[in-house]
Design an enzyme around this catalytic site. Structure first.
Site, PDB file in Angstrom:
ATOM      1  N   GLU A   1      67.306 -56.334 -58.954  1.00 20.28           N
ATOM      2  CA  GLU A   1      66.964 -55.391 -57.930  1.00 20.28           C
ATOM      3  C   GLU A   1      65.510 -55.759 -57.446  1.00 20.28           C
ATOM      4  O   GLU A   1      64.539 -55.732 -58.377  1.00 20.28           O
ATOM      5  CB  GLU A   1      66.583 -54.045 -58.372  1.00 20.28           C
ATOM      6  CG  GLU A   1      68.281 -53.495 -58.503  1.00 20.28           C
ATOM      7  CD  GLU A   1      68.080 -51.974 -58.737  1.00 20.28           C
ATOM      8  OE1 GLU A   1      69.228 -51.245 -59.351  1.00 20.28           O
ATOM      9  OE2 GLU A   1      66.849 -51.196 -58.495  1.00 20.28           O
TER      10      GLU A   1
ATOM     11  N   GLU B   1      56.067 -58.902 -48.351  1.00 17.42           N
ATOM     12  CA  GLU B   1      55.872 -57.694 -48.911  1.00 17.42           C
ATOM     13  C   GLU B   1      54.645 -57.241 -49.629  1.00 17.42           C
ATOM     14  O   GLU B   1      53.908 -57.997 -50.713  1.00 17.42           O
ATOM     15  CB  GLU B   1      56.841 -57.569 -50.265  1.00 17.42           C
ATOM     16  CG  GLU B   1      57.145 -56.279 -50.899  1.00 17.42           C
ATOM     17  CD  GLU B   1      57.980 -56.011 -52.037  1.00 17.42           C
ATOM     18  OE1 GLU B   1      57.745 -56.798 -52.890  1.00 17.42           O
ATOM     19  OE2 GLU B   1      58.625 -55.190 -52.091  1.00 17.42           O
TER      20      GLU B   1
ATOM     21  N   CYS C   1      59.999 -50.362 -53.693  1.00 14.98           N
ATOM     22  CA  CYS C   1      60.832 -51.256 -52.763  1.00 14.98           C
ATOM     23  C   CYS C   1      61.634 -51.033 -51.752  1.00 14.98           C
ATOM     24  O   CYS C   1      61.914 -51.726 -50.869  1.00 14.98           O
ATOM     25  CB  CYS C   1      61.738 -51.740 -53.912  1.00 14.98           C
ATOM     26  SG  CYS C   1      62.808 -50.449 -54.447  1.00 14.98           S
TER      27      CYS C   1
ATOM     28  N   LYS D   1      61.994 -53.947 -72.057  1.00 15.70           N
ATOM     29  CA  LYS D   1      60.930 -54.685 -72.056  1.00 15.70           C
ATOM     30  C   LYS D   1      60.347 -53.873 -70.683  1.00 15.70           C
ATOM     31  O   LYS D   1      60.523 -54.286 -69.626  1.00 15.70           O
ATOM     32  CB  LYS D   1      61.012 -56.367 -71.773  1.00 15.70           C
ATOM     33  CG  LYS D   1      59.716 -56.802 -72.341  1.00 15.70           C
ATOM     34  CD  LYS D   1      58.552 -56.732 -71.493  1.00 15.70           C
ATOM     35  CE  LYS D   1      58.374 -57.203 -70.293  1.00 15.70           C
ATOM     36  NZ  LYS D   1      57.164 -56.771 -69.649  1.00 15.70           N
TER      37      LYS D   1
END
Ligand code: NAD
Length: 503
Positions: free
Chosen positions: A266, A397, A300, A191
């Site tokens: 992750e 973030e 990331c 997906k």
């Protein structure tokens, strides 16, 4: 014709099939619309133009894909390693052959600069090539012998797995998850992120043209809360490999609880790059800039917090400001562009909001801090100075080309600030003092540390984070720890004494 115009012309040809047919699902070897017939629109972040329709899948489509992956599993699991390896190698070759098409579509779909996406497409091929080499050893076990038993450990693929990927470098990240799953003998339902569906479709087609049997890899497009959720809840899916935001990671862990899913997460990062006064400052400057402003900072592992020793702060920041102001923002299809637009309106508004937050918190917006143009989601590469680690710009973030600079006085304070965030993905340490480099690397709470280097990915090494940055590791044999089950088989070596009951 300029390089930009050539790329625009080539992209136009590649996009035509998406304009004609949209991005459909691919289940059991067949292209299909969502069973509901529903579609959603996909736009480019470069000029906000419409690209194509995308299948909006729901529970029924995911069920179809999961059952197809389950039906294909035994034959794929039992395929001789040599044959499976050959299929994966052909996929790698086919990715390389179509790398330019993949890179151009990725640029248009995500806003990432061509100079980086052309490399990311090749990295995708490398992921398949690397894991094709591991196929023959994936099932290897050990003989852990005892006096009375030959104890064999072996590994078997866990079964059909779900792979859920984000919109940043979506092609490369999909290969990073799917290549080891296939090498292990698992079948896959993928997906991809709803904001960047193009290259996942190209990848799937490439795999089938390379001879992947039907049902082994199925593609289901759709939104996270529908298709993504259904995948995490499906009983035939044994594990979920997820890359995305930390709060989505928590959510899917809850969603997968009833069916006891194995999860590999992750997640996000707020990674420190620590620069000590004794470092090679020219190299450190290059790495600091590269690790936050490349890939639009939508990465990331970006070093979004610069921890700079107070004694060198002014000089280092002055050089930084000069370089940041020269970074070239522009059309991602232009090979000279260094930063393209952010992925979409919502993310753009989020990143822009931090420009105001920085000022409100008392930090200095030393470079950037504004939009570029009025079409597309371009922002200027931004540097916040005079920040402290309690500020939101240091804790959250931002996931854009935005660097927060914080000063420290000594090693102890650098480590304290480095660790004082919820995340723990990577850390970067710049010093020429070997023992300090080792001490700081050891003390930083992160899954990966680079010393005097930018992030250099070496596929056999473990990749992953601690704290809110994730659970589990990819890379080398660690990928197989996730996609396979350890299995013990004990063989009696002789007539060892078996306890007798009722004798
Ligand atoms: P996201 O969490 O919003 O979405 C990721 C994927 O999850 C998408 O495919 C989405 O449709 C799906 N999803 C959303 N809700 C879901 C649900 N309830 N159930 C199942 N699936 C669901 O993340 P994003 O905004 O696409 O990506 C950016 C994030 O990814 C950043 O936080 C970044 O740090 C992280 N990231 C981490 C790594 C890493 O290796 N640690 C790598 C790349 C990106």
């Amino acid at each position: 014709m300029s390089d930009l115009n050539q790329n625009i012309a080539k992209l136009d040809v590649h996009l035509q099939r998406f304009r004609d047919h949209g991005v459909l699902n691919f289940i059991d070897g067949v292209s299909t619309t969502a069973q509901s017939g529903e579609l959603f629109d996909n736009y480019s972040p470069v000029d906000e133009s419409y690209i194509c329709k995308v299948a909006k899948s729901s529970v029924a489509d995911v069920d179809h894909a999961a059952k197809s992956a389950a039906a294909a599993f035994p034959a794929w699991r039992d395929m001789p390693a040599k044959e499976r390896k050959a299929v994966l190698l052909r996929i790698a070759d086919a990715i390389e052959a179509r790398a330019e098409e993949i890179a151009l579509c990725e640029c248009w779909d995500t806003g990432q600069a061509f100079r980086f996406m052309s490399k990311a497409a090749i990295r995708g091929a490398e992921n398949f090539r690397y894991f094709s080499d591991q196929v023959s050893s994936a099932r290897d076990g050990k003989n852990l012998r005892s006096p009375t038993l030959m104890n064999i450990t072996t590994r078997v693929p866990i079964g059909p797995v779900g792979v859920i990927t984000p919109w940043n470098t979506p092609f490369m990240l999909s290969t990073w998850k799917i290549a080891p799953a296939l090498a292990a003998g698992c079948t896959v339902v993928h997906k991809p992120a709803e904001l960047s569906p193009l290259t996942a479709r190209l990848l799937m087609e490439i795999a089938h043209e390379a001879g992947l049997p039907k049902g082994v890899w199925n593609l289901v497009n759709g939104l996270g809360e529908d298709a993504g959720r259904a995948l995490t809840e499906h009983p035939a899916i044994k594990a979920i490999a997820f890359v995305g935001e930390s709060r989505t990671g928590s959510l899917i862990t809850r969603q997968g609880a009833d069916t006891l899913k194995r999860m590999h997460l992750e997640l996000g990062g707020k990674n420190p790059v620590v620069v000590f006064e004794d470092a090679d400052l020219d190299r450190a400057l290059d790495a600091v800039i590269f690790m936050i402003y490349s890939i639009n900072g939508e990465r990331c592992t970006s070093s979004s917090r610069l921890l700079i020793q107070e004694s060198i702060r002014e000089e280092f920041e002055a050089k930084l400001i000069e370089r940041v102001n020269r970074i070239k923002v522009g059309n991602p299809l232009d090979p000279s562009t260094e930063i393209g637009p952010l992925i979409g309106e919502e993310h753009f508004n989020k990143v822009m909001s931090y420009f105001g937050i920085a000022g409100d918190e008392g930090a200095c917006v030393a470079a950037g801090g504004s939009r570029v143009g009025d079409k597309g989601y371009f922002v200027r590469p931004t540097l916040f100075t005079l920040a402290n680690n309690q500020m939101r710009i240091a804790q959250e973030e931002i996931f854009g080309p935005v660097l927060t600079s914080i000063s420290f006085s000594d090693e102890e304070e650098a480590i304290q600030i480095g660790n004082d965030v919820p995340y723990g993905l990577t850390g970067y340490v710049w010093t020429n003092d070997l023992t300090r480099a080792l001490r700081v690397s050891d003390a930083l709470e992160a899954g990966m540390i680079w010393v005097n280097s930018e992030n250099v990915r070496h596929l056999p090494t473990p990749f992953g984070g601690v704290k809110a940055s994730g659970i589990g590791r990819d890379g080398g044999d660690w990928s197989f720890d996730f996609y396979m089950e350890q299995k013990h088989i004990g063989f009696a070596l002789g007539d060892h004494k078996i306890p007798k009951l009722g004798a």
